[in-house]
Scaffold this motif. Structure first.
Motif, PDB file in Angstrom:
ATOM      1  N   LEU A   8       0.532  -1.340   0.109  1.00 28.66           N
ATOM      2  CA  LEU A   8      -0.026   0.015  -0.238  1.00 28.66           C
ATOM      3  C   LEU A   8       1.228   1.297   0.356  1.00 28.66           C
ATOM      4  O   LEU A   8       2.000   0.909   0.766  1.00 28.66           O
ATOM      5  N   GLY A   9       0.060   2.049  -0.833  1.00 23.78           N
ATOM      6  CA  GLY A   9       1.003   3.510  -0.133  1.00 23.78           C
ATOM      7  C   GLY A   9       2.818   4.028  -1.083  1.00 23.78           C
ATOM      8  O   GLY A   9       3.524   4.087  -0.860  1.00 23.78           O
ATOM      9  N   PRO A  10       2.838   2.985  -2.575  1.00 26.66           N
ATOM     10  CA  PRO A  10       3.585   2.533  -3.192  1.00 26.66           C
ATOM     11  C   PRO A  10       4.696   4.051  -3.910  1.00 26.66           C
ATOM     12  O   PRO A  10       5.544   4.070  -4.120  1.00 26.66           O
ATOM     13  N   ALA A  33       0.054  -2.940  -5.863  1.00 28.32           N
ATOM     14  CA  ALA A  33       0.606  -1.719  -5.143  1.00 28.32           C
ATOM     15  C   ALA A  33      -0.731  -1.058  -5.185  1.00 28.32           C
ATOM     16  O   ALA A  33      -1.115  -0.700  -6.530  1.00 28.32           O
ATOM     17  N   VAL A  34      -0.856  -0.758  -4.418  1.00 30.82           N
ATOM     18  CA  VAL A  34      -2.210  -0.177  -4.469  1.00 30.82           C
ATOM     19  C   VAL A  34      -2.281   1.790  -3.515  1.00 30.82           C
ATOM     20  O   VAL A  34      -0.861   1.779  -2.351  1.00 30.82           O
ATOM     21  N   ASP A  35      -2.427   2.363  -4.269  1.00 29.69           N
ATOM     22  CA  ASP A  35      -1.861   3.608  -3.805  1.00 29.69           C
ATOM     23  C   ASP A  35      -3.681   4.100  -3.615  1.00 29.69           C
ATOM     24  O   ASP A  35      -4.703   4.363  -3.825  1.00 29.69           O
ATOM     25  N   ASP A  68       0.820  -2.198   5.175  1.00 29.02           N
ATOM     26  CA  ASP A  68       0.237  -0.977   5.116  1.00 29.02           C
ATOM     27  C   ASP A  68       1.219  -0.577   6.671  1.00 29.02           C
ATOM     28  O   ASP A  68       1.412  -0.147   7.123  1.00 29.02           O
ATOM     29  N   PHE A  69       1.368   1.163   5.253  1.00 28.42           N
ATOM     30  CA  PHE A  69       2.349   2.262   6.336  1.00 28.42           C
ATOM     31  C   PHE A  69       1.643   3.351   5.286  1.00 28.42           C
ATOM     32  O   PHE A  69       2.415   3.802   4.221  1.00 28.42           O
ATOM     33  N   THR A  70       0.278   3.995   5.968  1.00 25.39           N
ATOM     34  CA  THR A  70      -0.256   4.742   5.219  1.00 25.39           C
ATOM     35  C   THR A  70      -0.156   5.440   6.170  1.00 25.39           C
ATOM     36  O   THR A  70       0.531   6.317   7.108  1.00 25.39           O
ATOM     37  N   SER A  71      -1.807   5.619   6.635  1.00 26.06           N
ATOM     38  CA  SER A  71      -2.733   7.085   7.446  1.00 26.06           C
ATOM     39  C   SER A  71      -3.905   6.055   8.095  1.00 26.06           C
ATOM     40  O   SER A  71      -4.243   4.815   8.039  1.00 26.06           O
ATOM     41  N   SER A  77      -9.567   1.849   7.194  1.00 31.34           N
ATOM     42  CA  SER A  77     -10.381   0.967   5.369  1.00 31.34           C
ATOM     43  C   SER A  77      -9.840   0.063   4.997  1.00 31.34           C
ATOM     44  O   SER A  77     -11.138  -0.526   4.505  1.00 31.34           O
ATOM     45  N   ILE A  78      -8.966   0.137   4.767  1.00 31.02           N
ATOM     46  CA  ILE A  78      -8.061  -1.194   4.078  1.00 31.02           C
ATOM     47  C   ILE A  78      -7.845  -2.770   4.982  1.00 31.02           C
ATOM     48  O   ILE A  78      -8.800  -4.388   4.441  1.00 31.02           O
ATOM     49  N   ALA A  79      -8.699  -2.787   6.426  1.00 35.15           N
ATOM     50  CA  ALA A  79      -8.435  -4.263   7.341  1.00 35.15           C
ATOM     51  C   ALA A  79     -10.472  -4.341   7.038  1.00 35.15           C
ATOM     52  O   ALA A  79     -10.042  -5.417   7.307  1.00 35.15           O
ATOM     53  N   ILE A  91       0.900  -4.713   9.693  1.00 36.11           N
ATOM     54  CA  ILE A  91       0.424  -3.075   9.254  1.00 36.11           C
ATOM     55  C   ILE A  91       1.499  -2.007  10.023  1.00 36.11           C
ATOM     56  O   ILE A  91       1.615  -2.895  11.736  1.00 36.11           O
ATOM     57  N   GLY A  92       2.369  -1.328   9.710  1.00 35.34           N
ATOM     58  CA  GLY A  92       3.629  -0.535  10.271  1.00 35.34           C
ATOM     59  C   GLY A  92       2.532   0.901  10.618  1.00 35.34           C
ATOM     60  O   GLY A  92       3.580   1.925  10.938  1.00 35.34           O
ATOM     61  N   THR A  93       1.211   1.359   9.911  1.00 37.25           N
ATOM     62  CA  THR A  93       0.918   2.426  10.261  1.00 37.25           C
ATOM     63  C   THR A  93       1.094   2.937  12.124  1.00 37.25           C
ATOM     64  O   THR A  93       0.416   2.426  12.859  1.00 37.25           O
ATOM     65  N   THR A  94       1.319   3.774  12.082  1.00 33.51           N
ATOM     66  CA  THR A  94       1.462   4.614  13.433  1.00 33.51           C
ATOM     67  C   THR A  94       0.668   5.616  13.531  1.00 33.51           C
ATOM     68  O   THR A  94      -0.697   6.088  12.882  1.00 33.51           O
ATOM     69  N   ALA A 117       4.685  -0.459  15.649  1.00 35.46           N
ATOM     70  CA  ALA A 117       5.408   0.573  15.738  1.00 35.46           C
ATOM     71  C   ALA A 117       6.643   0.579  15.436  1.00 35.46           C
ATOM     72  O   ALA A 117       7.191   1.777  14.933  1.00 35.46           O
ATOM     73  N   ASN A 118       7.531  -0.756  15.024  1.00 35.94           N
ATOM     74  CA  ASN A 118       9.373  -0.101  14.533  1.00 35.94           C
ATOM     75  C   ASN A 118       9.403  -1.446  14.202  1.00 35.94           C
ATOM     76  O   ASN A 118       8.800  -3.083  15.199  1.00 35.94           O
ATOM     77  N   PHE A 119       9.187  -1.840  13.134  1.00 38.68           N
ATOM     78  CA  PHE A 119      10.112  -3.198  12.378  1.00 38.68           C
ATOM     79  C   PHE A 119      11.617  -3.467  12.478  1.00 38.68           C
ATOM     80  O   PHE A 119      11.967  -3.852  11.916  1.00 38.68           O
ATOM     81  N   SER A 120      12.151  -2.213  12.937  1.00 39.56           N
ATOM     82  CA  SER A 120      14.042  -2.570  13.221  1.00 39.56           C
ATOM     83  C   SER A 120      14.310  -3.785  14.599  1.00 39.56           C
ATOM     84  O   SER A 120      13.308  -3.522  15.272  1.00 39.56           O
ATOM     85  N   ILE A 232      15.471  -0.693   7.314  1.00 38.64           N
ATOM     86  CA  ILE A 232      15.715  -1.275   8.123  1.00 38.64           C
ATOM     87  C   ILE A 232      14.601  -1.332   8.146  1.00 38.64           C
ATOM     88  O   ILE A 232      14.168  -2.857   8.478  1.00 38.64           O
ATOM     89  N   PHE A 233      13.435  -0.600   8.664  1.00 40.96           N
ATOM     90  CA  PHE A 233      11.793  -1.221   8.484  1.00 40.96           C
ATOM     91  C   PHE A 233      11.624  -1.564   7.323  1.00 40.96           C
ATOM     92  O   PHE A 233      11.077  -2.826   7.779  1.00 40.96           O
ATOM     93  N   ALA A 234      11.470  -1.499   6.186  1.00 41.12           N
ATOM     94  CA  ALA A 234      11.542  -1.719   5.468  1.00 41.12           C
ATOM     95  C   ALA A 234      11.978  -3.715   5.263  1.00 41.12           C
ATOM     96  O   ALA A 234      10.573  -4.783   4.898  1.00 41.12           O
TER      97      ALA A 234
END
Ligand code: NAD
Length: 261
Positions: A8-10, A33-35, A68-71, A77-79, A91-94, A117-120, A232-234
């Motif tokens: 999401l959000g490329p 890839a969905v935006d 999902d790292f969006t808003s 809504s996507i969930a 899900i990484g959105t904070t 909230a953090n993937f590192s 690192i998060f990716a």
């Protein structure tokens, strides 16, 4: 097995980092890839043979898992859509509200999801270290968290700062909501014993810096993490995507993915 991934959000900072990090990996393949409909560059090529689209339902349907790292509004809504398809999620959105969290809880009933909230790796190790320090030092040592991020970051305090502050509260055996103090302003009085302060700094292009301070009598410990690349998060999110496919429905975090629990 190669996990088919929908990003999401490329067009976003993390979306681009995810697409770059996925190149050359065998455990994941970006298949969609969905935006948002008004995103810059919608319809342009994301990777060879793949263009971005605003059709979230089709993107989810083509994949095993979405990242999902969006808003918060988009995550919620996507969930909902993902729940209908029982699609696995990372899900990484904070800055998620209670209503957003409720939607993720509903998705976790239908599919396996990793939320962090953090993937590192570094931050997830740091969480264990600060909890151990807080347990050993107790509330005689004043604990504070300071976080710094780029000027475009919308939510404050950062999700990572909240995780660190909650880990300190767990080490103290305290209920975080009873002891938290998010920034100070005006005549706030002397610092109560056991308070956990969190302060936010915003500016420039800082990717993310967090320090847990423990102030003792005549000495101080600082435990810091500094991210110098979104890669690192990716990398952590792609690892989570490959890990989560085929797991039983439920909510997992990076400690599960990294085998640190
Ligand atoms: P950004 O603004 O650069 O990117 C957000 C992207 O989401 C944009 O491409 C936007 O078009 C897209 N988007 C918005 N609504 C959408 C929708 N309905 N459908 C599809 N795409 C949609 O933001 P960013 O810096 O990449 O950060 C995104 C989020 O990730 C923030 O909440 C941030 O705090 C968080 N983040 C988390 C971690 C972590 O490790 N968990 C790390 C970095 C950032």
């Amino acid at each position: 097995m190669t996990a088919k991934v929908c990003i999401l959000g490329p067009s976003g900072r993390m979306g681009r980092a995810l697409i770059d990090a996925a190149a050359g990996r065998t455990e994941v393949r970006v298949v969609a890839a969905v935006d948002r409909p008004d995103a810059p560059g919608l319809g342009s090529q994301v990777v060879a043979g793949l263009t971005s689209s605003a059709d979230a339902a089709a993107g989810l349907a083509a994949s095993d898992v979405y990242i999902d790292f969006t808003s918060p509004a988009a995550t919620r809504s996507i969930a909902k859509l993902a729940r209908e398809q029982r699609r696995a999620a990372v899900i990484g959105t904070t800055g998620l509200t209670a209503a957003d969290e409720a939607e993720l809880a509903a998705l976790a009933q239908a599919a396996p999801i990793v939320v962090a909230a953090n993937f590192s790796l570094g931050v997830n190790l740091l969480l264990g270290m600060v909890q151990q320090a807080a347990r050993a030092l107790g509330t005689e040592w004043d604990a504070e968290v300071v976080e710094t991020h780029h000027r475009a970051k919308r939510d404050a305090p950062s999700g990572t700062a909240l995780m660190i502050a909650r880990a300190i509260a767990a080490g103290h055996g305290a209920d975080y909501d009873q002891v938290k103090r998010h920034t100070r302003d005006g005549d706030v009085g002397a610092r109560p014993r056991g308070e956990i302060g969190v302060s936010s700094v915003r500016g420039g292009d800082v990717i993310g810096e967090h320090t847990a301070f423990f102030f003792g009598p005549a000495e101080r410990i600082e435990i810091s993490h500094r991210a110098s690349s979104r890669s690192i998060f990716a990398a952590g999110a792609l690892r989570a995507a490959a890990w989560v496919v085929g797991k039983p429905p439920g909510r997992y975090d990076m400690l599960d993915v990294l085998g640190l629990r």
